[in-house]
Design a protein around this motif. Structure first.
Motif, PDB file in Angstrom:
ATOM      1  N   GLY A 186       3.069 -39.915  45.570  1.00 31.61           N
ATOM      2  CA  GLY A 186       2.645 -41.111  44.860  1.00 31.61           C
ATOM      3  C   GLY A 186       2.835 -41.041  43.360  1.00 31.61           C
ATOM      4  O   GLY A 186       2.844 -42.068  42.683  1.00 31.61           O
ATOM      5  N   ARG A 187       3.009 -39.837  42.814  1.00 30.18           N
ATOM      6  CA  ARG A 187       3.238 -39.725  41.371  1.00 30.18           C
ATOM      7  C   ARG A 187       4.572 -40.344  40.974  1.00 30.18           C
ATOM      8  O   ARG A 187       4.724 -40.858  39.867  1.00 30.18           O
ATOM      9  N   THR A 188       5.555 -40.243  41.847  1.00 28.44           N
ATOM     10  CA  THR A 188       6.864 -40.834  41.552  1.00 28.44           C
ATOM     11  C   THR A 188       7.109 -42.116  42.331  1.00 28.44           C
ATOM     12  O   THR A 188       7.893 -42.959  41.899  1.00 28.44           O
ATOM     13  N   GLU A 189       6.437 -42.298  43.483  1.00 29.28           N
ATOM     14  CA  GLU A 189       6.571 -43.514  44.284  1.00 29.28           C
ATOM     15  C   GLU A 189       5.172 -44.053  44.570  1.00 29.28           C
ATOM     16  O   GLU A 189       4.527 -43.659  45.551  1.00 29.28           O
ATOM     17  N   PRO A 190       4.665 -44.946  43.725  1.00 25.37           N
ATOM     18  CA  PRO A 190       3.283 -45.416  43.871  1.00 25.37           C
ATOM     19  C   PRO A 190       2.967 -46.049  45.220  1.00 25.37           C
ATOM     20  O   PRO A 190       1.799 -46.123  45.612  1.00 25.37           O
ATOM     21  N   GLY A 191       3.994 -46.482  45.938  1.00 18.58           N
ATOM     22  CA  GLY A 191       3.749 -47.081  47.248  1.00 18.58           C
ATOM     23  C   GLY A 191       3.018 -46.160  48.204  1.00 18.58           C
ATOM     24  O   GLY A 191       2.298 -46.625  49.102  1.00 18.58           O
ATOM     25  N   TYR A 192       3.174 -44.851  48.017  1.00 20.28           N
ATOM     26  CA  TYR A 192       2.494 -43.906  48.903  1.00 20.28           C
ATOM     27  C   TYR A 192       0.987 -43.872  48.676  1.00 20.28           C
ATOM     28  O   TYR A 192       0.258 -43.337  49.508  1.00 20.28           O
ATOM     29  N   LEU A 193       0.524 -44.411  47.566  1.00 27.71           N
ATOM     30  CA  LEU A 193      -0.909 -44.398  47.270  1.00 27.71           C
ATOM     31  C   LEU A 193      -1.614 -45.641  47.796  1.00 27.71           C
ATOM     32  O   LEU A 193      -2.846 -45.727  47.711  1.00 27.71           O
ATOM     33  N   ALA A 194      -0.866 -46.589  48.319  1.00 26.79           N
ATOM     34  CA  ALA A 194      -1.452 -47.845  48.788  1.00 26.79           C
ATOM     35  C   ALA A 194      -1.928 -47.716  50.232  1.00 26.79           C
ATOM     36  O   ALA A 194      -1.221 -47.175  51.086  1.00 26.79           O
ATOM     37  N   HIS A 195      -3.120 -48.214  50.490  1.00 25.72           N
ATOM     38  CA  HIS A 195      -3.654 -48.360  51.857  1.00 25.72           C
ATOM     39  C   HIS A 195      -3.607 -47.041  52.638  1.00 25.72           C
ATOM     40  O   HIS A 195      -3.266 -47.019  53.833  1.00 25.72           O
ATOM     41  N   ILE A 196      -3.971 -45.960  52.008  1.00 23.51           N
ATOM     42  CA  ILE A 196      -3.860 -44.641  52.651  1.00 23.51           C
ATOM     43  C   ILE A 196      -4.672 -44.575  53.939  1.00 23.51           C
ATOM     44  O   ILE A 196      -4.240 -43.959  54.931  1.00 23.51           O
ATOM     45  N   GLU A 197      -5.829 -45.208  53.977  1.00 25.76           N
ATOM     46  CA  GLU A 197      -6.687 -45.097  55.168  1.00 25.76           C
ATOM     47  C   GLU A 197      -6.053 -45.718  56.407  1.00 25.76           C
ATOM     48  O   GLU A 197      -6.456 -45.399  57.529  1.00 25.76           O
ATOM     49  N   GLU A 198      -5.064 -46.603  56.221  1.00 26.83           N
ATOM     50  CA  GLU A 198      -4.369 -47.153  57.386  1.00 26.83           C
ATOM     51  C   GLU A 198      -3.689 -46.048  58.191  1.00 26.83           C
ATOM     52  O   GLU A 198      -3.560 -46.164  59.415  1.00 26.83           O
ATOM     53  N   ARG A 199      -3.255 -45.006  57.529  1.00 27.47           N
ATOM     54  CA  ARG A 199      -2.572 -43.922  58.237  1.00 27.47           C
ATOM     55  C   ARG A 199      -3.511 -43.189  59.189  1.00 27.47           C
ATOM     56  O   ARG A 199      -3.049 -42.469  60.080  1.00 27.47           O
TER      57      ARG A 199
END
Length: 434
Positions: free
Chosen positions: A27-40
């Motif tokens: 997520g430091r380089t691709e902020p999309g990975y920090l979104a909606h983490i609990e969905e995983r």
């Protein structure tokens, strides 16, 4: 649950903290990975629902193929008078970003559940899909078992399996065998894929072709790329050669070959890394090798206007944008196929062919073995031993413009000849649900 799947499930449960750390790092380089983490982990911000047609496309390439299939599914469902509600899942940030463009009112997009029984169970209970379609290679033991337990018909669409993956699955047959056998249907890209899948027990119903052949070049990008190519040749005497979707290690091979090869007169090099998180590193690497680098994001907007300026000259243009491969292929006379010069399996050469861009491919195309063989047979591409041989081949090709024109037409004809898999797969999916 078998002992082997139980041990696998325990390992996946224990790996959850590692997954969270990995997401934070990415997520430091691709902020999309920090979104909606609990969905995983099977926790959602929407109320429980039902009736979804669920399509899973893990990353960017699979999501683009899924887009073609989803369009065909919408048409098939409308023809049958069925309501269509799309639930789209992904595993990567680039896949999820691409998938947003496929959504319509009433559709929903979430992360793929981590493959533990608990997360999968929460996912299936929350959304209650009426049908699940996993794209290409996405075989997860607990996901398949969960669909069986919840009565969700699950199919592997546009399925492919190379020899390397077959050997790996056979080594873990106690785990992979029940997963492959657990599908309600498998629709293979080629007969070779079908034979390999059947060796794992997969219920292959039919060979429907590769959905990616149904992709059409984006018209505006194609027109802009072709117009710029004509202007470059007329005003500067330049032709663009593309290193397309390069993977880690291939830029170093290209730079080494470039140093040892005679100059290619009148060539403007264009390099497009496969993964956006590598744009900065590739730019730095090429500058450190002594090349001047101009990034696509630095081109003036007036480039696309009638009579506007051409992009500034540089040793290398770096394609640091997403969703513009049609533009890049349409701008290029010929492309070197990324992923094929290291043992990575090659990237999708079908997109290049659809844009009329013939390709020089390295020795490693096992991810697209059938498409590569068909392309070579059609005269839409050439096989070379390594990057040095690719640059040597370019000298001959660029000196024979008639051969390049013939290959350009062959590429377009090759792409057009294999279309139709999306519609066939949509019909098969409807029959499975019916």
């Amino acid at each position: 649950m078998s002992l082997v799947r139980g041990l696998y499930s325990l390992a996946m449960w224990a790996a959850q903290p590692l997954l969270r750390r990995k997401l934070a790092r990415r997520g430091r380089t691709e902020p999309g990975y920090l979104a909606h983490i609990e969905e995983r982990f099977g926790h959602y911000g929407t109320p429980p629902s039902s009736g979804w047609v669920w399509v899973h496309a893990v990353s960017l390439g699979e999501t683009r193929a899924a887009g073609l299939l989803i369009e065909a599914l919408r048409a098939e469902w409308a023809q049958r008078g069925w309501p269509f509600r799309l639930l789209l899942t992904h595993g990567t940030a680039t896949g999820r970003a691409e998938g947003q463009r496929l959504l319509r009112d009433g559709d929903l997009q979430v992360w793929q559940p981590w493959d533990t029984p608990a997360a999968v169970g929460r996912f299936l209970s929350h959304f209650q899909p009426v049908l699940g379609l996993l794209m290409e290679t996405e075989v997860w033991p607990n996901l398949v078992a969960g669909c069986q337990a919840h009565g969700v018909p699950l199919a592997l669409a546009n399925a492919r399996l190379n020899e390397r993956s077959l050997a790996a699955a056979q080594r873990l047959s106690a785990l992979s065998g029940p997963a492959y056998r657990g599908f309600r249907a498998v629709w293979a890209q080629t007969e070779d894929d079908a034979q390999r899948l059947r060796r794992l027990g997969a219920p292959v119903q039919s060979v429907l072709g590769n959905v990616k052949f149904d992709a059409r070049p984006e018209p505006q990008q194609q027109a802009l790329g072709q117009a710029l190519a004509r202007r470059l040749q007329a005003e500067r005497g330049q032709r663009v050669v593309l290193l397309a979707s390069s993977r880690e290690g291939e830029e170093a091979l290209w730079l080494a070959a470039l140093r040892q090869s005679p100059p290619l007169p009148g060539v403007q090099w264009l390099l497009v890394p496969r993964h956006p998180q590598r744009f900065d590193a590739v730019a730095t690497q090429c500058q450190a090798a002594g090349l001047s680098v101009l990034r696509r994001s630095q081109w003036p907007a007036e480039v696309w206007a009638d009579g506007g300026p051409l992009p500034p000259t540089a040793d290398l243009w770096l394609g640091d944008s997403l969703g513009e491969m049609t533009l890049y292929y349409s701008l290029s006379q010929v492309a070197l196929l990324g992923g094929s010069f290291e043992p990575l399996g090659g990237q999708n050469l079908i997109e290049a062919a659809a844009c009329g861009c013939p390709v020089l491919m390295g020795p490693h195309t096992f991810n697209f073995a059938d498409a590569a063989a068909l392309s070579l047979a059609a005269g839409a591409g050439w096989r070379v031993a390594d990057m040095a041989a690719a640059l040597q081949g370019l000298h001959g090709l660029l000196a024979q413009p008639e051969d390049l024109r013939t290959a350009t037409e062959a590429a377009r004809a090759f792409a057009a000849a294999h279309r139709g898999a999306a519609g066939r797969t949509a019909r098969a999916a409807a029959e499975l649900l019916a």
